[in-house]
Design a protein around this motif. Structure first.
Motif, PDB file in Angstrom:
ATOM      1  N   PRO A  69       0.798  -1.003   0.143  1.00  0.00           N
ATOM      2  CA  PRO A  69      -0.238  -0.362  -0.306  1.00  0.00           C
ATOM      3  C   PRO A  69       0.869   1.431  -0.205  1.00  0.00           C
ATOM      4  CG  PRO A  69       0.071  -1.194   2.444  1.00  0.00           C
ATOM      5  CD  PRO A  69       0.944  -1.875   1.493  1.00  0.00           C
ATOM      6  N   ARG A  70       0.691   2.494  -0.350  1.00  0.00           N
ATOM      7  CA  ARG A  70       1.489   3.791  -0.786  1.00  0.00           C
ATOM      8  C   ARG A  70       0.259   5.035  -0.749  1.00  0.00           C
ATOM      9  NH1 ARG A  70       5.654   4.424  -4.181  1.00  0.00           N
ATOM     10  NH2 ARG A  70       5.749   7.073  -4.559  1.00  0.00           N
ATOM     11  N   GLY A  71       0.459   5.813  -0.100  1.00  0.00           N
ATOM     12  CA  GLY A  71      -0.077   6.784   0.260  1.00  0.00           C
ATOM     13  C   GLY A  71       0.625   7.784  -0.762  1.00  0.00           C
ATOM     14  N   ALA A  72       1.507   8.984  -0.158  1.00  0.00           N
ATOM     15  CA  ALA A  72       2.381  10.434  -1.753  1.00  0.00           C
ATOM     16  C   ALA A  72       3.310   9.746  -1.366  1.00  0.00           C
ATOM     17  CB  ALA A  72       2.349  11.337  -0.484  1.00  0.00           C
ATOM     18  N   GLY A  73       3.801   8.953  -0.922  1.00  0.00           N
ATOM     19  CA  GLY A  73       4.937   7.915  -0.859  1.00  0.00           C
ATOM     20  C   GLY A  73       6.045   8.692  -0.392  1.00  0.00           C
ATOM     21  N   SER A  74       5.833   9.954   0.727  1.00  0.00           N
ATOM     22  CA  SER A  74       6.792  11.239   0.872  1.00  0.00           C
ATOM     23  C   SER A  74       7.354  10.106   2.381  1.00  0.00           C
ATOM     24  CB  SER A  74       6.215  12.257   1.637  1.00  0.00           C
ATOM     25  OG  SER A  74       4.697  11.506   2.559  1.00  0.00           O
ATOM     26  N   GLY A  75       6.954   9.068   3.150  1.00  0.00           N
ATOM     27  CA  GLY A  75       7.428   8.306   3.879  1.00  0.00           C
ATOM     28  C   GLY A  75       9.451   8.665   4.211  1.00  0.00           C
ATOM     29  N   MET A  76       9.811   7.762   5.141  1.00  0.00           N
ATOM     30  CA  MET A  76      11.379   7.927   5.486  1.00  0.00           C
ATOM     31  C   MET A  76      11.901   6.916   5.861  1.00  0.00           C
ATOM     32  SD  MET A  76      12.727  11.914   6.446  1.00  0.00           S
ATOM     33  CE  MET A  76      11.236  13.341   5.442  1.00  0.00           C
ATOM     34  N   THR A  77      11.022   5.903   6.043  1.00  0.00           N
ATOM     35  CA  THR A  77      11.789   4.630   5.810  1.00  0.00           C
ATOM     36  C   THR A  77      11.362   3.814   5.318  1.00  0.00           C
ATOM     37  OG1 THR A  77      10.250   3.904   7.795  1.00  0.00           O
ATOM     38  CG2 THR A  77      12.181   5.555   8.199  1.00  0.00           C
ATOM     39  N   GLY A  78      11.238   3.740   3.739  1.00  0.00           N
ATOM     40  CA  GLY A  78      11.387   2.988   2.919  1.00  0.00           C
ATOM     41  C   GLY A  78       9.648   2.069   3.160  1.00  0.00           C
ATOM     42  N   GLY A  79       8.390   2.379   4.130  1.00  0.00           N
ATOM     43  CA  GLY A  79       7.958   1.611   4.582  1.00  0.00           C
ATOM     44  C   GLY A  79       6.534   1.696   2.701  1.00  0.00           C
ATOM     45  N   SER A  80       6.795   2.503   1.962  1.00  0.00           N
ATOM     46  CA  SER A  80       5.862   1.917   0.938  1.00  0.00           C
ATOM     47  C   SER A  80       6.796   1.459  -0.237  1.00  0.00           C
ATOM     48  CB  SER A  80       4.830   3.124   0.402  1.00  0.00           C
ATOM     49  OG  SER A  80       5.622   4.663  -0.194  1.00  0.00           O
ATOM     50  N   LEU A  81       8.421   0.823   0.125  1.00  0.00           N
ATOM     51  CA  LEU A  81       8.593   0.363  -1.206  1.00  0.00           C
ATOM     52  C   LEU A  81       8.696  -0.926  -1.327  1.00  0.00           C
ATOM     53  CD1 LEU A  81      12.213   2.209  -0.721  1.00  0.00           C
ATOM     54  CD2 LEU A  81      10.321   3.187  -2.400  1.00  0.00           C
ATOM     55  N   PRO A  82       8.458  -1.331  -2.882  1.00  0.00           N
ATOM     56  CA  PRO A  82       8.003  -3.072  -2.966  1.00  0.00           C
ATOM     57  C   PRO A  82       9.811  -3.819  -3.191  1.00  0.00           C
ATOM     58  CG  PRO A  82       7.774  -1.656  -4.861  1.00  0.00           C
ATOM     59  CD  PRO A  82       8.143  -0.929  -3.931  1.00  0.00           C
TER      60      PRO A  82
END
Ligand code: 2HG
Ligand code: ZN
Length: 461
Positions: A69-82
Motif C-alpha cells: 500500500p502507498r499514500g503519497a510516498g513521502s515516507g522516510m523509512t521505505g514503508g511504501s517500497l516494493p
C-alpha cells in the motif's frame, strides 16, 4: 512471487484496465519514496473502494503475489517500497472527506486525503486537527496513520494515534473490518485501532477513518529565539518543560540546518546563529499573550541572543515554510543523507546535543540536527555521499552510537518515521525477544500468507 499474466488480467477486471498499469514510466513513479531508494513494482494499481481492495487482496492471497500500500510516498523509512516486487496499491482515488461532524467534534475521512487539505477543511469550520507532520502539504492521512506521524505540535497535542477513534480496514485476507468507535470513550475488546495505527501497512489497508477534532484555538503566538550556542538552546528547552509550560511547538534548528535552509529559500534566517528555536503557543488571547512574555524572559535568562515575535500571519507562515523546508533543503545539499529520528526524555536533550557535537568532532562527518525539541525528538542527519565508502562506514558507526546512547538515556530509536526497511536491523536493540515474537505472531494472524508489505519492520531472518 512474481505477478503472472493471468493475475494481471484479473486485477484489471477488478479496477478497470485504465487503473492498473505495467508501463515502465508509471512503475518508476511509484518505485521510490523520501529515502531515495528505488524498487520497481510489477504493476501499479489504483483502487476506488474498499470492495476493490478486498477483491485485490483476496486475489493476492489466492495467487500469492505481494501487495504494497502507498499514500503519497513521502515516507522516510521505505514503508511504501516494493522491496520484494509485487503490486503497489496507490490510495489516491480514495480521497474524500466524508463528513465533518461539528456537534460531535469528529470527521470521517478517506485515506487519500492530503493532510494539509484536511487541515484547511476543518479550520474553515473553526475546528482543529492537531497532527501536522512537516510533509503535510503533500502527505496523506492514510500514510500518516500507517506511520503514526508526529510533527511539531506533538508537544502539546500528541501524535496521530491520539486523534484516531475508529477505522475501516481491509485485511490481507480480503476481509473488511471495522474497529473502534465514534464516541469519546470506548473500551469494548482489544484496541485494534491502535494496533493498526503505526503498523506501517503490514497488517491491513486503512480505507476509512474516524478522526477526533478539537475546537480551533482562538489565538496563536509565535516567537523565534536565536542562540549563539546549541547547548544553551537545548538547556532552554529542558527548562521550559521543567517549569511546566507546554507551548504547542518547540522546534529547533542547529547552525548547519539554518544555513542549508537559508541557501535553499533565501528568506533571511540568521546564518550566524548557533541554534534557533521556534516556539508557538495557542489558547485564549490573554493566555497566549502572558505565556509568550514568560517564555521570552525565560529564553533571555537562559542565554538567548535575541527573541523575535512573528507580528503577522504572513510572518508566521514564512517561519513554518522555512521549518518545513529543512528536510528538502538538506536533501538538496546531500541527496544521500542519512536521517534519524530518535527521541530522548526531554530532560536529557542537553546530553544528546553534547554527544552529537562530540561525535561530529571525532568523526569529521558533516552533520545537521533539527527537530521537535519540545518532545525530545531529534532529527540527527549525516550529510554524506554514499559512494564514499569510508564516510558511509563512519556514518553507520555514528548512527549506531547515537542509537545506543538514546536507549541508555531511556529514549526510543524512532519517534515518527517508523522502522520500515532502513531501521529494521536495529529493532532488536529496543524491542525484546518475547515482544518481537508476539509482534511476528500478530503479523501471522493478520496475514497468514505474508502477502502484505513484505520485508518491513522485522529484521531479515
Ligand atoms: C521533519 O520534521 C521531518 O521535517 C523530516 O520529520 C526529517 O528529514 C528529516 O530528517
Ligand atoms: Zn519530524
Amino acid at each position: 512471487m512474481a505477478l503472472s499474466n493471468s493475475s494481471l488480467k484479473k486485477l484489471r477486471q477488478i479496477v478497470g484496465k485504465e487503473h492498473c498499469t505495467i508501463e515502465k514510466e508509471e512503475l518508476v513513479c511509484y518505485s521510490y519514496d523520501a529515502t531515495g531508494k528505488m524498487y520497481l513494482p510489477d504493476a501499479v494499481i489504483f483502487p476506488e473502494s474498499s470492495d476493490d481492495i478486498s477483491a485485490i487482496l483476496k486475489l493476492a492471497n489466492k495467487e500469492r503475489f505481494f501487495v504494497i500500500p502507498r499514500g503519497a510516498g513521502s515516507g522516510m523509512t521505505g514503508g511504501s517500497l516494493p522491496v520484494q516486487g509485487g503490486i503497489v496499491l496507490v490510495m489516491k482515488r480514495l480521497n474524500r472527506i466524508l463528513e465533518i461532524d461539528r456537534d460531535n467534534l469528529i470527521a470521517r475521512v478517506q485515506p487519500g486525503v492530503v493532510t494539509g487539505h484536511f487541515h484547511e477543511a476543518v479550520e474553515k469550520e473553526s475546528l482543529f486537527y492537531p497532527p501536522d507532520p512537516a510533509s503535510s502539504d503533500f502527505s496523506t492521512l492514510g500514510g500518516n496513520l500507517a506511520e503514526c506521524a508526529g510533527g511539531p505540535r506533538a508537544v502539546k497535542y500528541g501524535v496521530t494515534r491520539d486523534y484516531v477513534l475508529g477505522l475501516e480496514a481491509v485485511l490481507p485476507t480480503g476481509d473488511i473490518i471495522k474497529t473502534g468507535v465514534k464516541t469519546v470513550k470506548g473500551v469494548v475488546g482489544y484496541d485494534l485501532t491502535r494496533l493498526l495505527v503505526g503498523s506501517e501497512g503490514t497488517l491491513g489497508i486503512i480505507t476509512d477513518m474516524t478522526l477526533r477534532l478539537l475546537p480551533l484555538p482562538e489565538s496563536v503566538s509565535t516567537i523565534t529565539v536565536i542562540f549563539d550556542k546549541m547547548e544553551a538552546a537545548a538547556q532552554t528547552v529542558s527548562e521550559i518543560i521543567r517549569q511546566g509550560i507546554i507551548p504547542r511547538t518547540i522546534e529547533y534548528m542547529d547552525n548547519a540546518s539554518i544555513r542549508c535552509t537559508e541557501s535553499y529559500l533565501k528568506i533571511g534566517l540568521p546564518v550566524d546563529a548557533g541554534a534557533m528555536l521556534i516556539i508557538e503557543v495557542d489558547g485564549k488571547e490573554n493566555e497566549t499573550a502572558t505565556e509568550i512574555e514568560v517564555l521570552k524572559s525565560l529564553c533571555m535568562h537562559k542565554g538567548a541572543r535575541d527573541v523575535k515575535m512573528a507580528e503577522t500571519n504572513a510572518e508566521r507562515d514564512d517561519l513554518w515554510k522555512a521549518r518545513k523546508a529543512i528536510s528538502p533543503a538538506l536533501y538538496k545539499y546531500a541527496p544521500d543523507k542519512i536521517n534519524e529520528d530518535i527521541v530522548v526524555p526531554r530532560s536529557r536533550i542537553p546530553d544528546m546535543v553534547v554527544k552529537i557535537a562530540e561525535l561530529r568532532e571525532r568523526s569529521g562527518l558533516t552533520m545537521a540536527t533539527f527537530g521537535h525539541a519540545g518532545d525530545g525528538n531529534i532529527h540527527f542527519n549525516v550529510m554524506l555521499d554514499k559512494k564514499n565508502r569510508d564516510e558511509l562506514q563512519k556514518a553507520e558507526a555514528a548512527v549506531l552510537e547515537v542509537f545506543e546512547y538514546t536507549l541508555e538515556l531511556g529514549g526510543t530509536i524512532s519517534g515518527e518515521h517508523g522502522i520500515g526497511i532502513t531501521k529494521s536491523s536495529y529493532i532488536k536493540k529496543e524491542i525484546g525477544e518475547t515482544e518481537l515474537f508476539l509482534m511476528k505472531q500478530i503479523k501471522k494472524v493478520f496475514d497468514p500468507n505474508g502477502i502484505l508489505n513484505p520485508g518491513k519492520l522485522f529484521p531479515a531472518e
